[in-house]
Design a protein around this motif. Structure first.
Motif, PDB file in Angstrom:
ATOM      1  N   ALA A 189       0.827  -1.210   0.000  1.00  0.00           N
ATOM      2  CA  ALA A 189       0.000   0.000   0.000  1.00  0.00           C
ATOM      3  C   ALA A 189       0.862   1.261   0.000  1.00  0.00           C
ATOM      4  O   ALA A 189       0.496   2.276  -0.593  1.00  0.00           O
ATOM      5  N   LEU A 190       2.027   1.226   0.671  1.00  0.00           N
ATOM      6  CA  LEU A 190       2.919   2.381   0.667  1.00  0.00           C
ATOM      7  C   LEU A 190       3.658   2.522  -0.654  1.00  0.00           C
ATOM      8  O   LEU A 190       4.040   3.625  -1.050  1.00  0.00           O
ATOM      9  N   GLY A 191       3.866   1.394  -1.340  1.00  0.00           N
ATOM     10  CA  GLY A 191       4.520   1.431  -2.638  1.00  0.00           C
ATOM     11  C   GLY A 191       6.031   1.349  -2.537  1.00  0.00           C
ATOM     12  O   GLY A 191       6.614   1.595  -1.469  1.00  0.00           O
ATOM     13  N   PHE A 192       6.676   1.013  -3.657  1.00  0.00           N
ATOM     14  CA  PHE A 192       8.121   0.838  -3.669  1.00  0.00           C
ATOM     15  C   PHE A 192       8.833   1.861  -4.545  1.00  0.00           C
ATOM     16  O   PHE A 192      10.013   1.703  -4.847  1.00  0.00           O
ATOM     17  N   ASP A 193       8.112   2.930  -4.963  1.00  0.00           N
ATOM     18  CA  ASP A 193       8.812   4.028  -5.622  1.00  0.00           C
ATOM     19  C   ASP A 193       9.818   4.634  -4.656  1.00  0.00           C
ATOM     20  O   ASP A 193      10.916   5.039  -5.037  1.00  0.00           O
ATOM     21  N   ASN A 194       9.407   4.723  -3.398  1.00  0.00           N
ATOM     22  CA  ASN A 194      10.285   5.111  -2.301  1.00  0.00           C
ATOM     23  C   ASN A 194      10.113   4.030  -1.239  1.00  0.00           C
ATOM     24  O   ASN A 194       9.244   4.140  -0.378  1.00  0.00           O
ATOM     25  N   PRO A 195      10.891   2.950  -1.315  1.00  0.00           N
ATOM     26  CA  PRO A 195      10.606   1.744  -0.528  1.00  0.00           C
ATOM     27  C   PRO A 195      10.421   2.023   0.957  1.00  0.00           C
ATOM     28  O   PRO A 195      11.153   2.830   1.546  1.00  0.00           O
ATOM     29  N   PRO A 196       9.439   1.374   1.569  1.00  0.00           N
ATOM     30  CA  PRO A 196       9.178   1.587   2.999  1.00  0.00           C
ATOM     31  C   PRO A 196      10.196   0.875   3.875  1.00  0.00           C
ATOM     32  O   PRO A 196      10.960   0.023   3.413  1.00  0.00           O
ATOM     33  N   LEU A 197      10.174   1.233   5.146  1.00  0.00           N
ATOM     34  CA  LEU A 197      11.006   0.570   6.141  1.00  0.00           C
ATOM     35  C   LEU A 197      10.208  -0.512   6.839  1.00  0.00           C
ATOM     36  O   LEU A 197       9.018  -0.341   7.131  1.00  0.00           O
ATOM     37  N   ILE A 198      10.865  -1.623   7.131  1.00  0.00           N
ATOM     38  CA  ILE A 198      10.303  -2.674   7.969  1.00  0.00           C
ATOM     39  C   ILE A 198      11.149  -2.691   9.236  1.00  0.00           C
ATOM     40  O   ILE A 198      12.377  -2.791   9.167  1.00  0.00           O
ATOM     41  N   GLN A 199      10.492  -2.579  10.384  1.00  0.00           N
ATOM     42  CA  GLN A 199      11.243  -2.389  11.621  1.00  0.00           C
ATOM     43  C   GLN A 199      10.726  -3.313  12.707  1.00  0.00           C
ATOM     44  O   GLN A 199       9.521  -3.587  12.802  1.00  0.00           O
ATOM     45  N   GLU A 200      11.644  -3.787  13.514  1.00  0.00           N
ATOM     46  CA  GLU A 200      11.312  -4.608  14.670  1.00  0.00           C
ATOM     47  C   GLU A 200      10.345  -3.852  15.584  1.00  0.00           C
ATOM     48  O   GLU A 200      10.491  -2.650  15.805  1.00  0.00           O
ATOM     49  N   CYS A 201       9.358  -4.556  16.112  1.00  0.00           N
ATOM     50  CA  CYS A 201       8.387  -3.950  17.032  1.00  0.00           C
ATOM     51  C   CYS A 201       8.909  -4.092  18.462  1.00  0.00           C
ATOM     52  O   CYS A 201       9.189  -5.203  18.922  1.00  0.00           O
ATOM     53  N   ILE A 202       9.069  -2.970  19.147  1.00  0.00           N
ATOM     54  CA  ILE A 202       9.652  -2.947  20.487  1.00  0.00           C
ATOM     55  C   ILE A 202       8.553  -2.783  21.532  1.00  0.00           C
ATOM     56  O   ILE A 202       7.730  -1.866  21.446  1.00  0.00           O
ATOM     57  N   ASP A 203       8.556  -3.638  22.543  1.00  0.00           N
ATOM     58  CA  ASP A 203       7.609  -3.505  23.646  1.00  0.00           C
ATOM     59  C   ASP A 203       7.970  -2.303  24.507  1.00  0.00           C
ATOM     60  O   ASP A 203       9.145  -1.937  24.624  1.00  0.00           O
ATOM     61  N   GLY A 204       6.972  -1.694  25.101  1.00  0.00           N
ATOM     62  CA  GLY A 204       7.223  -0.601  26.030  1.00  0.00           C
ATOM     63  C   GLY A 204       6.500   0.679  25.677  1.00  0.00           C
ATOM     64  O   GLY A 204       5.485   0.663  24.980  1.00  0.00           O
ATOM     65  N   GLU A 205       7.019   1.800  26.177  1.00  0.00           N
ATOM     66  CA  GLU A 205       6.421   3.116  25.985  1.00  0.00           C
ATOM     67  C   GLU A 205       7.319   4.005  25.126  1.00  0.00           C
ATOM     68  O   GLU A 205       8.513   3.751  24.984  1.00  0.00           O
ATOM     69  N   ASP A 206       6.719   5.064  24.587  1.00  0.00           N
ATOM     70  CA  ASP A 206       7.481   6.060  23.848  1.00  0.00           C
ATOM     71  C   ASP A 206       8.006   7.122  24.812  1.00  0.00           C
ATOM     72  O   ASP A 206       7.281   7.575  25.705  1.00  0.00           O
ATOM     73  N   TYR A 207       9.244   7.521  24.617  1.00  0.00           N
ATOM     74  CA  TYR A 207       9.863   8.570  25.425  1.00  0.00           C
ATOM     75  C   TYR A 207      10.427   9.638  24.491  1.00  0.00           C
ATOM     76  O   TYR A 207      11.061   9.315  23.478  1.00  0.00           O
ATOM     77  N   CYS A 208      10.202  10.890  24.839  1.00  0.00           N
ATOM     78  CA  CYS A 208      10.724  12.017  24.071  1.00  0.00           C
ATOM     79  C   CYS A 208      11.947  12.572  24.810  1.00  0.00           C
ATOM     80  O   CYS A 208      11.816  13.055  25.939  1.00  0.00           O
ATOM     81  N   VAL A 209      13.099  12.466  24.179  1.00  0.00           N
ATOM     82  CA  VAL A 209      14.348  12.933  24.786  1.00  0.00           C
ATOM     83  C   VAL A 209      14.787  14.184  24.034  1.00  0.00           C
ATOM     84  O   VAL A 209      15.029  14.140  22.828  1.00  0.00           O
ATOM     85  N   CYS A 210      14.867  15.302  24.732  1.00  0.00           N
ATOM     86  CA  CYS A 210      15.138  16.603  24.127  1.00  0.00           C
ATOM     87  C   CYS A 210      16.569  17.007  24.451  1.00  0.00           C
ATOM     88  O   CYS A 210      16.999  16.900  25.613  1.00  0.00           O
TER      89      CYS A 210
END
Length: 711
Positions: A189-210
């Motif tokens: 669905a995203l297409g391969f004109d600009n190939p998508p990334l496939i990434q490992e799914c990580i358990d846990g929460e999102d953290y914003c580090v500034c």
């Protein structure tokens, strides 16, 4: 301009609350602030902390004119007395400005990383390359160049995996694939004109580090997490909390050294919180971030630190953030996030609805009317009064927590919502922050849809099971005059092909969506939850009528930030124990007299319904009101009064269509869907032609829809 000050700064993206926070930080220390945007009447233009504002061309659609406008403004506002002079980009225009640094310096100092540093982490696939070269700890990441290459790799993946575009923002296009089949569908669905990334799914929460860095060395750092988000699935922070940044320090320092970073950045991490697990770096944003207000309130004033670093004042020293500090995003800003979350980066909408919060101080009701009238002229209404009231109620326990709009000394910034009118005058259209777009990239050609006798009603259900309720729902929709189609996580459809939605019943909503506790051993349908969250956003974008039934009503509430009762043991319930007999049991419920449910069903006081549910709505989501309750207080009906049809019922009306009130409910949904379908079709037709000949007028395509009368 005022008398001599410590310096002068030009800020971009003046409509945003980020720019407002930065302006306050600098102005309170005597720095003159000048704001700009491609529209006028922005938040900055009404802030007492800003000296002047000017307009430029849109950076994304007319980059060269934007650069020329900025160059002219930099020359015009240049101090003549030798004071420090800084250009501080706020939003995504930072890449364009950094790439053209030589057009601004040395007349003005640019507070931004070098384009060489930015391009090491942007787009997203470059972060993966950098990580491999420098040993950064990121999730396993693949970028197959073709669908065939993807299929070769697919058996080696440990599912679930994340599928995402390399250039998306605000979470758009990111999905979680539970199986190889889902992964292949989502990548295709995203297409391969600009190939998508496939990434490992990580358990846990999102953290914003500034962070703030200078020549590859970390100078300041803090971290926070979103305690709650609104809408829940979109990730726009509603309540933020400062956490200890030390677990992220080593990885942040490695990244900063590898990129020779100079300036601010936000690093997104995913972490389980366990000491044995290492935080994983997910993404790098080379600019200010949505929670900049929270960072400043926590004690780390990044705008001021960046300014001092840029102009060469005393060396910045790392400031300690107050762990546990809590802030809230203004209720008005959340409403803007609701409107914009699927169309634009939800973190940076400038507060069109913030006007509702400021109007009590400004006493300028005529401006609100002007905004509503302008938006209605292009088919959209902001309709914020009741939603704002509900949202405030939902966060009443955070009443004392500060937000971007709580500065009593700067009361008129809510008038920045008038940038809506400025956009209409300057560009002839509403800005993306307060409109819904169908898709980012429309097809090259799109034939007007044919006139429909029956509107298409999508019905959500699990991949397997729930056959009898689904068939009953199909029958109810067909009798009402609609054409029912099935919607599942593995069978996505284009929202432009759907005229109305029913969120059907089924298994329990996953408790972590509303900060509840999962039941041990219970199998939750996570894929369906993600699918329904996506459809809810699509319904908002495309103005589709929605009916939520049982679980579906609960889902509508949760997606609006509400919560559920995980079970009903705390309520006195008079109903059979066996679920089969509950289909035939009739429970009296009270209907709110002025509700849409009462108007539609012609039941102004009471109706009798079935009672199959084992959970129920607890705290209402933003914008929703109660339309029906059981005698024991359990909520049986909810609705959004600002929408033509956005109704949830706890009972199952599809099993009650032998009675007129429930047939009327489905008929109202179908009629609203038909009206919406005709409205969309009319917009897609070519301009009106001269009056038809009698022969053309008799064409069958011009005939009106034949309605199917409900029994």
């Amino acid at each position: 301009m005022s008398a001599r000050s410590p310096g002068r700064v030009i800020l971009t993206y003046g409509r945003s609350l980020m720019a407002l926070v930065i302006a306050r930080s600098l102005a309170e220390r005597g720095v003159e602030v000048i704001g700009c945007d491609d529209v006028g009447m922005t938040v900055l233009s009404f802030s007492r902390h800003v000296q002047e504002t000017f307009t430029v061309a849109p950076w994304d659609t007319d980059p060269e004119q934007f650069l020329q406008d900025m160059e002219a403004a930099v020359r015009d506002y240049a101090p003549t007395d030798g004071r420090p002079y800084v250009l501080m980009p706020v939003f995504r225009e930072i890449d364009l400005i950094a790439r053209n640094r030589a057009r601004f310096e040395p007349t003005i100092k640019l507070a931004a990383p070098s384009i060489a540093s930015i391009e090491l982490v942007t787009p997203k696939d470059r972060l993966a390359d950098l990580a491999r070269e420098h040993g950064l700890d990121i999730p396993d990441t693949w970028r197959p160049e073709s669908f065939e290459a993807l299929r070769e790799l697919a058996p080696s993946f440990d599912y679930p995996v994340i599928v995402k575009p390399v250039d998306g923002t605000g979470g758009r296009g990111v999905s979680c694939a539970q199986t190889q089949e889902e992964m292949e569908e989502q990548a295709a669905a995203l297409g391969f004109d600009n190939p998508p990334l496939i990434q490992e799914c990580i358990d846990g929460e999102d953290y914003c580090v500034c962070v703030l860095a200078s020549a590859g060395e970390l100078k300041a750092m803090m971290a926070y997490r979103n305690v709650t988000t609104f809408p829940r699935e979109a990730g726009a922070g509603a309540v933020r909390e400062t956490v200890d940044a030390e677990p992220f320090r080593a990885e942040a320092e490695k990244l900063i050294a590898a990129t020779n970073w100079n300036g601010v950045a936000q690093l997104d991490f995913r972490w389980s919180g366990a000491a044995k697990d290492a935080p994983k770096l997910i993404e790098v944003n080379a600019r200010f971030w949505a929670g900049i207000f929270h960072s400043v309130e926590s004690g780390v004033d990044f705008p001021w630190l960046l300014y001092k670093q840029t102009v060469g004042l005393a060396d910045t020293h790392e400031e300690d953030a107050e762990i546990g500090a809590t802030t809230k995003t203004s209720g008005a800003w959340l409403l803007a996030a609701i409107e914009d979350v699927a169309n634009s980066d939800p973190h940076f909408n400038a507060a069109a609805e913030a006007w509702a919060d400021a109007k009590t101080h400004a006493k300028s009701g005529e401006f609100l009317s002007a905004i509503e009238n302008a938006s209605k002229a292009v088919g959209k209404s902001l309709n914020v009064r009741e939603a704002l009231s509900e949202l405030r109620s939902a966060v009443r326990d955070l009443k004392e927590a500060p937000s971007e709009l709580t500065d009593a000394k700067d009361p008129l910034v809510g008038l920045g919502a008038l940038f809506v009118l400025s956009s209409l005058a300057r560009h002839g259209k509403l800005p993306p922050e307060v409109t819904y777009k169908a898709e980012d990239t429309p097809p090259e050609s799109f034939e007007p849809p044919p006139a429909r006798k029956r509107p298409i009603i999508g019905i959500t259900k699990p991949e397997e099971g729930d056959t009898i309720p689904y068939l009953a729902m199909r029958l109810a929709v067909w009798i009402a005059g609609g054409d029912p189609v099935k919607l599942t996580a593995r069978a996505p459809r284009d929202p432009r092909t759907i005229d109305g939605l029913i969120f059907g019943g089924g298994s329990d909503v996953y408790p972590k969506r509303y900060q509840g506790n999962p039941k041990p051993g219970y199998r939750y349908d996570l894929a369906r939850g993600d699918m329904e969250a996506s459809w809810a956003l699509a319904a908002r974008r495309h103005d589709l009528p929605v009916l939520g039934v049982c679980r579906g009503a609960q889902m509508l509430n949760v997606l609006a930030g509400g919560t559920l009762h995980g079970d009903l043991t705390g309520f006195k319930v008079d109903r059979p124990d066996h679920i089969l007999w509950r289909f035939f049991h009739r429970l009296p419920i009270r209907i709110r007299f002025k509700s849409k449910l009462a108007k539609i069903t012609h039941c102004s006081a009471e109706m009798h319904v079935n009672a199959i549910h084992q959970q129920a709505i607890n705290r209402l989501g933003a914008g929703l009101t109660v339309s029906a309750r059981e005698p024991n207080g359990v909520i049986q009906g909810i609705e959004d009064p600002s929408q033509p049809f956005w109704i949830g019922v706890q009972f199952h009306p599809e099993f009650l269509i032998y009675r007129a009130p429930f047939r009327r409910l489905f008929r109202a949904l179908v009629d609203t869907a038909y009206a919406r379908a005709e409205e969309r079709r009319a917009k897609s037709l070519p301009p009106a032609t001269p009056p038809q000949t009698p022969e053309a007028a008799s064409d069958p395509a011009s005939e009106q829809r034949t309605k199917v009368n409900a029994p």
